[in-house]
Design a protein around this motif. Structure first.
Motif, mmCIF file in Angstrom:
data_model
loop_
_atom_site.group_PDB
_atom_site.id
_atom_site.type_symbol
_atom_site.label_atom_id
_atom_site.label_comp_id
_atom_site.label_asym_id
_atom_site.label_seq_id
_atom_site.Cartn_x
_atom_site.Cartn_y
_atom_site.Cartn_z
ATOM 1 N N LEU A 49 2.258 8.015 6.585
ATOM 2 C CA LEU A 49 1.324 9.135 6.639
ATOM 3 C C LEU A 49 0.776 9.365 8.042
ATOM 4 C CD1 LEU A 49 1.500 8.698 3.530
ATOM 5 C CD2 LEU A 49 -0.881 9.383 3.418
ATOM 6 N N TYR B 152 1.708 20.335 -4.463
ATOM 7 C CA TYR B 152 0.694 21.336 -4.753
ATOM 8 C C TYR B 152 1.422 22.665 -4.678
ATOM 9 C CZ TYR B 152 -3.889 23.692 -4.344
ATOM 10 O OH TYR B 152 -5.014 24.475 -4.539
ATOM 11 N N GLN C 245 0.863 18.032 6.705
ATOM 12 C CA GLN C 245 0.833 19.152 5.749
ATOM 13 C C GLN C 245 0.737 18.605 4.326
ATOM 14 O OE1 GLN C 245 1.117 22.839 6.278
ATOM 15 N NE2 GLN C 245 0.290 22.477 4.242
ATOM 16 N N ALA C 246 1.519 17.563 4.052
ATOM 17 C CA ALA C 246 1.486 16.985 2.701
ATOM 18 C C ALA C 246 0.155 16.279 2.444
ATOM 19 C CB ALA C 246 2.652 16.014 2.538
ATOM 20 N N TRP D 227 -11.717 21.271 2.681
ATOM 21 C CA TRP D 227 -11.602 20.590 1.382
ATOM 22 C C TRP D 227 -12.639 19.469 1.275
ATOM 23 C CZ3 TRP D 227 -9.720 23.291 -2.165
ATOM 24 C CH2 TRP D 227 -8.601 24.106 -1.975
ATOM 25 N N ALA E 268 -6.020 19.347 -1.306
ATOM 26 C CA ALA E 268 -6.186 20.520 -2.164
ATOM 27 C C ALA E 268 -5.928 20.163 -3.618
ATOM 28 C CB ALA E 268 -5.226 21.624 -1.709
ATOM 29 N N LYS E 269 -4.912 19.345 -3.796
ATOM 30 C CA LYS E 269 -4.551 19.007 -5.174
ATOM 31 C C LYS E 269 -5.621 18.132 -5.824
ATOM 32 C CE LYS E 269 -0.996 17.439 -8.233
ATOM 33 N NZ LYS E 269 0.409 17.624 -8.524
ATOM 34 N N THR E 270 -6.107 17.147 -5.109
ATOM 35 C CA THR E 270 -7.126 16.279 -5.725
ATOM 36 C C THR E 270 -8.388 17.082 -6.034
ATOM 37 O OG1 THR E 270 -7.732 15.543 -3.495
ATOM 38 C CG2 THR E 270 -6.328 14.087 -4.765
ATOM 39 N N THR F 39 4.282 22.989 -2.042
ATOM 40 C CA THR F 39 4.029 22.120 -0.899
ATOM 41 C C THR F 39 4.009 20.666 -1.336
ATOM 42 O OG1 THR F 39 2.591 23.866 -0.073
ATOM 43 C CG2 THR F 39 2.453 21.734 1.034
ATOM 44 N N PRO F 40 4.729 19.804 -0.633
ATOM 45 C CA PRO F 40 4.642 18.383 -0.988
ATOM 46 C C PRO F 40 3.233 17.859 -0.733
ATOM 47 C CG PRO F 40 5.883 18.685 1.040
ATOM 48 C CD PRO F 40 5.639 20.048 0.494
ATOM 49 N N ALA F 41 2.843 16.873 -1.500
ATOM 50 C CA ALA F 41 1.473 16.364 -1.378
ATOM 51 C C ALA F 41 1.476 14.866 -1.593
ATOM 52 C CB ALA F 41 0.573 17.041 -2.412
ATOM 53 N N PHE F 42 0.572 14.183 -0.893
ATOM 54 C CA PHE F 42 0.399 12.742 -1.089
ATOM 55 C C PHE F 42 -0.864 12.492 -1.897
ATOM 56 C CE2 PHE F 42 2.532 12.477 3.243
ATOM 57 C CZ PHE F 42 3.762 12.126 2.719
ATOM 58 N N LEU F 43 -0.752 11.592 -2.856
ATOM 59 C CA LEU F 43 -1.923 11.185 -3.630
ATOM 60 C C LEU F 43 -2.034 9.662 -3.560
ATOM 61 C CD1 LEU F 43 -1.466 13.362 -6.851
ATOM 62 C CD2 LEU F 43 -2.809 13.896 -4.819
ATOM 63 N N ALA G 212 3.784 14.686 8.522
ATOM 64 C CA ALA G 212 3.357 14.437 7.143
ATOM 65 C C ALA G 212 1.959 14.996 6.866
ATOM 66 C CB ALA G 212 3.378 12.928 6.851
ATOM 67 N N VAL H 2 5.382 6.163 -1.276
ATOM 68 C CA VAL H 2 5.413 6.338 0.177
ATOM 69 C C VAL H 2 4.523 5.293 0.828
ATOM 70 C CG1 VAL H 2 4.959 7.952 2.062
ATOM 71 C CG2 VAL H 2 5.730 8.803 -0.174
ATOM 72 N N ASP I 133 2.127 3.473 3.373
ATOM 73 C CA ASP I 133 0.942 4.030 4.015
ATOM 74 C C ASP I 133 1.204 4.455 5.454
ATOM 75 O OD1 ASP I 133 -2.005 4.485 3.906
ATOM 76 O OD2 ASP I 133 -1.945 2.998 5.510
ATOM 77 N N ALA J 261 -2.215 19.032 1.604
ATOM 78 C CA ALA J 261 -1.895 19.504 0.249
ATOM 79 C C ALA J 261 -2.427 18.521 -0.792
ATOM 80 C CB ALA J 261 -0.387 19.679 0.102
ATOM 81 N N GLY J 262 -2.391 17.236 -0.455
ATOM 82 C CA GLY J 262 -2.967 16.227 -1.353
ATOM 83 C C GLY J 262 -4.468 16.428 -1.518
ATOM 84 N N LYS K 174 0.854 -1.185 0.000
ATOM 85 C CA LYS K 174 0.000 0.000 0.000
ATOM 86 C C LYS K 174 0.886 1.229 0.000
ATOM 87 C CE LYS K 174 -3.949 2.255 2.140
ATOM 88 N NZ LYS K 174 -4.998 2.205 3.163
ATOM 89 N N THR K 175 0.749 2.030 -1.038
ATOM 90 C CA THR K 175 1.636 3.192 -1.174
ATOM 91 C C THR K 175 0.865 4.425 -1.628
ATOM 92 O OG1 THR K 175 2.155 2.592 -3.454
ATOM 93 C CG2 THR K 175 3.672 1.812 -1.771
ATOM 94 N N TRP K 176 1.459 5.557 -1.339
ATOM 95 C CA TRP K 176 0.967 6.854 -1.807
ATOM 96 C C TRP K 176 2.032 7.456 -2.700
ATOM 97 C CZ3 TRP K 176 -3.660 9.266 0.173
ATOM 98 C CH2 TRP K 176 -4.352 8.472 1.099
ATOM 99 N N VAL L 17 -10.124 11.335 -0.341
ATOM 100 C CA VAL L 17 -8.806 11.722 0.190
ATOM 101 C C VAL L 17 -8.982 12.650 1.394
ATOM 102 C CG1 VAL L 17 -6.733 13.081 -0.310
ATOM 103 C CG2 VAL L 17 -7.503 11.349 -1.925
ATOM 104 N N ARG M 90 -7.664 9.963 9.722
ATOM 105 C CA ARG M 90 -6.304 9.627 10.165
ATOM 106 C C ARG M 90 -5.772 10.712 11.107
ATOM 107 N NH1 ARG M 90 -2.004 6.681 7.303
ATOM 108 N NH2 ARG M 90 -3.295 6.638 5.433
#
Lengths: 958, 438
Positions: free
Chosen positions: B46, A640, B53-54, B152, B60-62, A643-647, B51, B41, B43, B57-58, A633-635, B124, B131
């Motif tokens: 997280l 963004y 903040q990221a 968000w 916001a990005k999605t 700013t680093p971001a996880f998807l 982590a 990364v 799981d 940001a994820g 399981k990974t991200w 997300v 979490r």
């Protein structure tokens, strides 16, 4: 000694000085690294054996026959006109053993005088069946063909007449069940390779490749694609197998399915191709081979009569190429050597295309320590490729040309389109492979073999659109540096015993580790300040990416084989494998096998008139591992802005294991009519269970990549028939014909509860009860009506050929040989994304000119469906992929010159792909691929087809 | 010779040797199976507070991707096409919506991308909140990142609730699309509370404005007006886009690029004539004679003149997802709903048009006021992905007033189907993968 040789070898009119120079040169090459070996004592009371090796029935010379003085490591290889000479043979009564693929082994005795020369000629009997040929691939050690229960194909490269363009071309149409299809005319592009069809729909279906026991990369190299600008691709992918110089190859063994590949374990379900390169032989003079080849590539017509080449004509050229090869093989005392070099400079038919390559190889053998033989083979190849952008690329030349004035240049003016050629796609590929194998004969019954190998591929792609470029005016530059290292450590041991009279047993065991690491660093930039030649640092926008993937596969195996009367053999074995890509909950994976071989023609009841027949049957399992990250399981790390971001990326599956392919095959090898007629017939049936299918999660639970799970089942079955016949066999004239038919029918037996899904390219789907994959799309249900088309969904058929057929013939008159080989691939469908995309864009499509002149109101629904943009439908343009191509027509004849030393050059003229027939009205089934051979589905794209290649080659061996 | 002395039983001896050899190989192999590849990364990483903040940001990005970032998802292009905020002029696949959506037909087979992208943004954000709250415990109640995460989640649910015909939550059964909106209200409310505790005024204001719009969607006009009234008219909160990869670009700016796609034109939309004549800075477009047509001829109408919008000129231009000017519209609409058309139009004229130097809307009755207001809302929120929901809720409420001619599906000049869809159905990608949808 030298004088004695000159006196004793009256049949060889070489000057002593010339031979001495060659001897010094070759000796110097090996002496440095082999000083210890040179210290071995050389027998003082020696003589020479010389003679000719010919075919008994026709008196034709036989080259590259392996000769060995029994009980020693002294031997040689027959040279031009079948001549051989073995030096430093201990005087006295000696037995000389001769082996050559395609002929019965021979052992003859001769008295060797001290300081003199004994003449010993061999007349060989051609054997179609070769029951005592040695096979290595798929076996735990060396086995005779009679002992093996599965189908094994062996290609002896010296039997191939035409100058071979590359290793894929060497294999193409020569192995039953092996499909090799090119993807375009791109310089350096590799081919699509499948053995017995697809055994997976999500994992690689490329057979794994070994060179002299060392695993090399089997999947295509990465394409030179711009990873950030939309749809800019070279459309070609080079392949690892083509980094092996075909002139260095001695023979190739191919095993096709899980029944044969069990001992290779988790990654071998799609088959194994093993290449054996040439080696030296001690005791004789060095044998030099020099070859000079020139080629002309010429594009055969495609398109329509009104629009030949679909407007590409002004951009295509006749491409000239040249290649020079030199090699030397021989031996000094206990050291044998084969050294070679090649230099190649080819143009491509596309305007920017070219390939420059060179390669060197050194294969050294040591036999100076008691019962230990060591072989150290090393090769380096460099290829520099320049390509023209093809495929579905906004900056691609064919795409913009095929679309007329509805293209991204908004003009069909060739002058303007030439601007696209400012797009530079260059690649450098370095390939280095080295392997050392040790074979230790502990006792007469017990042998050990250890292979340690290292395969390294390095590739640098530069993908450059300069400032002011037509489709990216600000300019883009990408530099990708990619490497792949594969470490192989392979140990096996075999113990032979005689249980009782007529019953033998061979126990083998061993283990293997393959450590495969792939790294890629990509730097990309755009928006250059102005014209000039930038670096990646020149652009205002810069991106960098790094991918590092390491997969380790390791396992061990055991096998027992019992022989009864040297005609019935029963083999059982098992391999246990672990793989770093397996889920954390999965332990070792077991792959068992069992096989039976029965040389029925050696039974007491058999009558000689019934010919020679070996019956065989085998069952075995093999696998295919998931991808490196599929179980975890990974991200994805993204950003963004600053700013680093996880998807979300992979949901992971701790239970993930390999796909498990079980195969059953049954067949026979036979020869009749005094070895003039031979046949191999095999039926196979593969069942892949736990197939890795993507289980799509509801998007409402997060947009994860579809998670692979071991849920599917797919089946392959087919028949492979090879027939060869010597129609005429006279002293001066012979005629051989051959045919090879193979079928493959696949079916998705079960989706395992998942939904049917689409493959990554084209409208190809994985659907229960249909081939893997099946092309599924729209079909016009009212084709003949004068009306708008009515569409219905339709399963067209498989994307992989269901039938491969090769016909070949060889006519020999004295020293002149003419051969021809044609290949048919058929029974499959391809989607023409090219035509669909073009008609959709209102391109006035050349095949529609007549229909358009009649007016829409007079067109049938079928005609409207492919001519009228408003009437066409996506997922519609399906074409039969059937084609026949004349893979080669070759004439080989001696040049009436005799060089000093008696060597005569040979001229070979060859035409490859010079004739084709296809059911496609406009294009060619071998212009498929968005990413060249790396695609999982073959789809007609905006490429140009492979050209015809005409070759003239002069070779001299002395 | 030694083996003959020591191994009288040859088979047993051989087996022993094989076993020893196998064990050696196994030992060598077993130590090499553990491989950790860098890049993706894992799981559990997280769960680290640093982590978060990221993770946010994820979120916001999605959301930005679902709105207008990712070509595949970008719901703005679907909405603009169906409502004729823009006319498709380029490739039907890349940057396009396909021939059916071009006619206003949103069938389950073709709408997977906007559904998937919107659901991803929601999932997300909601999974991230879960979490973060689990790791932070009570401290989550005053954590600024938690406040932003709730915001968000609220906007993601608003995007889905406004545009999807029905709701599905985390692989569950089909529900009314109001479920999305109700979740949005709850999440905005939570965001406001946490932001208040954390002293995050911008997040709090964005959540208030977001909640106002959702209350309006739900027809709770009093709550909507209460929230809207507390948002300053110059407040803006947008989804951000960046000049990095194509997926980071503002879709509208990128899709009009001369090379290679020329995907959407203002031709044959109400905004073409308005932008040409009104001098309204909210609706602007341009024409380059060197690029007379879009990238692809349409089956309906041949080559489409390429009148390119200039509201978004740079790939880094943000797209407002809520602002104070929308709050004026909400307050005005609330008045129209009550029939107070004069005050409503006056509010629009005074607070929205006059500051831009535009003349007032002049209307004589409620119906005209609605017609003018409906177009004014289209102008104010042009290309921001809100128009489809406006059509949908006005149709559902039987709101007075009429469409602009070139956005009316019954007008054949629009090349729209009279049975145009006003929401996205649950796509096949969900129904085939979700066992609860049978």
């Amino acid at each position: 000694m030298m004088d004695a040789l000159v006196r004793g070898s009256s049949g060889f009119s070489r000057s002593a000085g010339r031979r001495m120079n060659r001897g010094l040169a070759s000796g110097a090459l090996v002496a440095i690294s082999l000083a210890w070996a040179a210290g071995q004592a050389v027998a003082q009371d020696t003589g020479t054996i010389t003679g000719l090796v010919t075919v008994e029935a026709t008196a034709q010379p036989v080259v590259t026959a392996q000769l060995l003085v029994q009980g020693t490591t002294i031997g040689t290889i027959s040279g031009p006109k079948g001549r051989y000479m073995i030096l430093n043979v201990p005087a006295g009564r000696r037995t000389v053993l001769l082996e050559r693929i395609g002929y019965a082994g021979v052992s003859l005795e001769v008295d060797v005088p001290v300081g003199g020369t004994a003449v010993l000629n061999f007349g060989l009997e051609e054997v179609a069946l070769g029951l005592d040929e040695i096979i290595v691939t798929g076996e735990a050690g060396r086995s005779r063909r009679r002992e093996i229960g599965n189908s094994v194909e062996q290609i002896n490269v010296d039997d191939i007449l035409e100058p071979v363009v590359n290793t894929e071309a060497l294999l193409q149409g020569r192995v039953a069940g092996l499909m090799i299809s090119q993807t375009s005319a791109a310089a350096g592009g590799g081919a699509f390779i499948r053995l017995r069809g697809n055994v997976s729909v999500t994992q690689s279906n490329f057979p794994i490749i070994y060179v002299d026991g060392v695993r090399i990369r089997s999947d295509p190299y990465p394409s030179n694609n711009d990873r950030h600008s939309r749809g800019n691709a070279s459309g070609a992918a080079a392949s690892g197998i083509n980094m092996i110089n075909p002139n260095d190859i001695d023979r190739i063994e191919v095993i096709k399915g899980a029944a044969a590949t069990t001992l290779y374990g988790t990654e071998a379900a799609a088959g194994v191709i093993q290449i054996f390169t040439k080696s030296g032989a001690g005791g004789g003079d060095p044998q030099w081979t020099m070859q000079s080849t020139i080629t002309v590539d010429h594009m055969l017509k495609y398109g329509t009569d009104d629009f030949p080449y679909m407007r590409m004509k002004p951009f295509l050229k006749n491409a000239f190429g040249q290649e020079y090869d030199v090699s030397v093989r021989g031996g000094v005392n206990d050291v044998t050597y084969y050294l070679s070099g090649t230099l190649k400079d080819d143009d491509g038919v596309l305007p920017n295309d070219s390939e420059k390559a060179y390669g060197i190889r050194g294969n050294l053998g040591f036999q100076g320590i008691n019962n230990l033989s060591i072989q150290w083979n090393t090769a380096f190849t460099r290829r520099d490729l320049t390509n023209t952008a093809q495929t579905n690329s906004a900056a691609g030349l064919p795409l913009n040309v095929y679309r007329g004035d509805r293209n991204y240049v908004r003009s069909d003016d060739p002058e303007l389109l030439m601007g696209l050629l400012d797009y530079e796609l260059t690649s450098r590929i370095n390939h280095f492979v080295t392997g050392m194998s040790f074979r230790y004969q502990a006792t007469s019954q017990w042998t050990h073999r250890l292979v340690a190998g290292y395969d390294f591929s390095f590739l640098e792609h530069r993908n450059f659109k300069p400032f002011g470029f037509l489709t990216d005016p600000q300019g883009v530059l990408q530099n990708q540096r990619w490497s792949n290292e594969i470490l192989t450590l392979d140990y096996s041991t075999a113990y032979n015993i005689t249980v009782r009279d007529g019953i033998t047993a061979t126990f083998t065991a061993g283990g293997q580790i393959v450590d495969n690491e792939e790294n890629s660093t990509t730097a990309w930039s755009s928006t250059f300040p102005g014209p000039g030649r930038p670096t990646v640092g020149s652009g205002a926008v810069q991106l960098a990416e790094e991918d590092r993937i390491r997969v380790v596969n390791a396992g061990f195996f055991g096998q027992a084989r019992f022989g009864f009367g040297d005609r019935l053999f029963v083999t059982g074995g098992i391999r246990f494998d672990g793989n770093s890509a397996f889920g954390s909950q999965l332990g070792l994976e077991a792959y068992p096998k069992v096989s039976v071989s029965y040389v029925v023609s050696e039974s007491g009841f058999w009558k000689e008139a019934w010919g020679q027949i070996k019956l065989r049957g085998a069952w075995g399992r093999s696998g295919r591992a998931p991808g490196a990250f599929d179980a975890v399981k990974t991200w994805a790390a993204s950003r963004y802005g600053d700013t680093p971001a996880f998807l979300p990326q992979n949901l992971g599956n701790p239970d993930l294991g390999p796909e498990r392919t079980a195969e059953f095959e049954l067949g026979f090898d036979g020869s009749w009519l005094d070895q003039r007629l031979s046949a191999e017939v095999t039926y196979y049936r593969q069942l892949t269970t736990d197939a890795l299918f993507p289980v799509t999660l509801p998007p409402s639970a997060g947009n994860w990549n579809a998670q692979l799970a071991n849920v599917g089942t797919l089946r392959n079955n087919g028949v492979e028939i090879s027939v060869n016949a010597t129609v005429l066999r006279r002293n001066k004239l012979s005629l051989d014909i051959g045919g090879m038919l193979s079928t493959n029918h696949s079916e998705i037996v079960s989706l395992g509860g998942t939904s049917q899904f689409k493959m990554t390219q084209g409208p190809a789907y994985v659907v229960e009860g249909y081939p893997a994959p099946v092309l599924w799309g729209n079909k016009v249900s009212n084709p003949d009506e004068i009306a708008d088309p009515v569409y219905e969904k339709h399963f067209y058929g498989p994307n992989m050929p269901t039938t491969l057929f090769t016909a070949s013939t060889t006519l020999r008159y004295k020293d002149i040989t003419l051969s021809a080989r044609g290949e048919y691939q058929g029974g499959h469908w391809m989607h023409s994304r090219l035509e669909e995309g073009d008609v959709q864009r209102n391109v006035k499509w050349p095949p529609c000119f007549d229909e358009l002149e009649r007016g829409v109101e007079n067109m049938t629904a079928l005609e409207r469906s492919y001519c009228i943009p408003s009437a066409i439908k996506r997922d519609y343009f399906f074409r039969s992929g059937d084609f026949f191509k004349m893979r080669d027509i070759t004439l080989q004849l001696p040049i009436p010159l005799v060089f000093a030393g008696g060597a005569s050059p040979t001229l070979t003229l060859s035409a490859r792909n010079a004739f084709k027939w296809t059911k496609m009205e406009v294009f060619d089934p071998e212009m498929a691929g968005q990413n060249g051979s790396a695609d999982d589905v073959r789809t007609i794209r905006d490429n140009v087809p492979p050209p015809a290649t005409f070759t003239a080659s002069v070779r001299v061996i002395f | 010779m030694w083996e003959q002395r020591e191994c009288r039983a040859k088979a047993a001896c051989a087996i022993t040797r094989l076993a020893v050899s196998g064990a050696m190989i196994l030992a060598a192999a077993a130590c090499s199976f553990e491989v950790t590849n860098p890049g993706p990364v894992q799981d559990e990483f997280l769960d680290n507070e640093k982590a978060f903040q990221a993770s946010v940001a994820g979120m916001a990005k999605t959301y930005a991707l679902a709105l207008a970032g990712d070509d595949d998802g970008a719901i703005v292009k679907w909405i603009a096409t169906v409502t004729r905020e823009a006319f498709p002029s380029g490739n039907q696949v890349s940057f396009g919506v396909g021939p059916w959506a071009e006619q206003g037909i949103l069938s389950p087979e073709i709408v997977a991308n906007p559904w998937n992208a919107g659901q991803n943004a929601r999932w997300v954000a909601e999974a991230g909140i879960e979490r973060m709250e689990e790791v932070l415990g009570a401290a989550a109640g005053s954590d600024p990142l938690v406040a932003e995460a709730y915001m968000w989640a609220g906007f993601s649910n608003r995007l889905l609730g406004e545009n999807m015909c029905e709701a599905v939550i985390n692989g569950g059964p089909k529900e009314s699309s109001q479920v999305f909106l109700e979740r949005a209200v709850d999440q905005f409310t939570q965001s406001i509370a946490v932001a208040q505790s954390a002293g995050e005024s911008t997040i709090r204001m964005a959540a208030v404005a977001g909640r106002a719009s959702v209350y309006a969607d739900l027809g709770n006009w009093s709550a909507a007006v209460a929230d809207a009234a507390s948002v300053p008219v110059d407040f803006k909160f947008g989804a951000l886009y960046f000049n990095l990869t194509e997926a980071d670009y503002n879709f509208w700016a990128w899709s009009k690029a001369g090379a290679p796609f020329l995907s959407f034109s203002v031709w044959n939309t109400p905004y073409k004539e308005y932008g040409e004549t009104a001098g309204d800075p909210r609706v602007t477009w341009d024409f380059d004679p060197d690029i007379p047509f879009g990238g692809l001829s349409r089956p309906c109408c041949g080559q489409v003149p390429f009148f390119q919008q200039t509201k978004f000129n740079n790939v880094t231009d943000p797209i407002d997802i809520t602002d104070g000017r929308e709050m004026i519209l909400i307050r005005a609409e609330a008045m129209l709903v009550t029939g107070d058309w004069a005050t409503a139009i006056a509010l629009v004229n005074d607070d929205l048009r006059a500051p831009l130097g535009l003349g007032p809307l002049v209307v004589a009755n409620l119906t005209d006021a609605w017609t003018a207001f409906r177009f004014e809302r289209g102008i104010e929120l042009w290309l921001e992905g809100r128009r489809l929901n406006d059509f949908r809720r006005w149709e559902a409420a039987g709101t007075p007033g009429v469409y602009q001619p070139l956005e009316d599906a019954n007008n054949t000049d629009t090349f729209l189907s009279p049975s145009r869809d006003l929401c996205f159905p649950i796509p096949a990608s969900e129904t085939t993968a979700n066992p609860n949808l049978g």
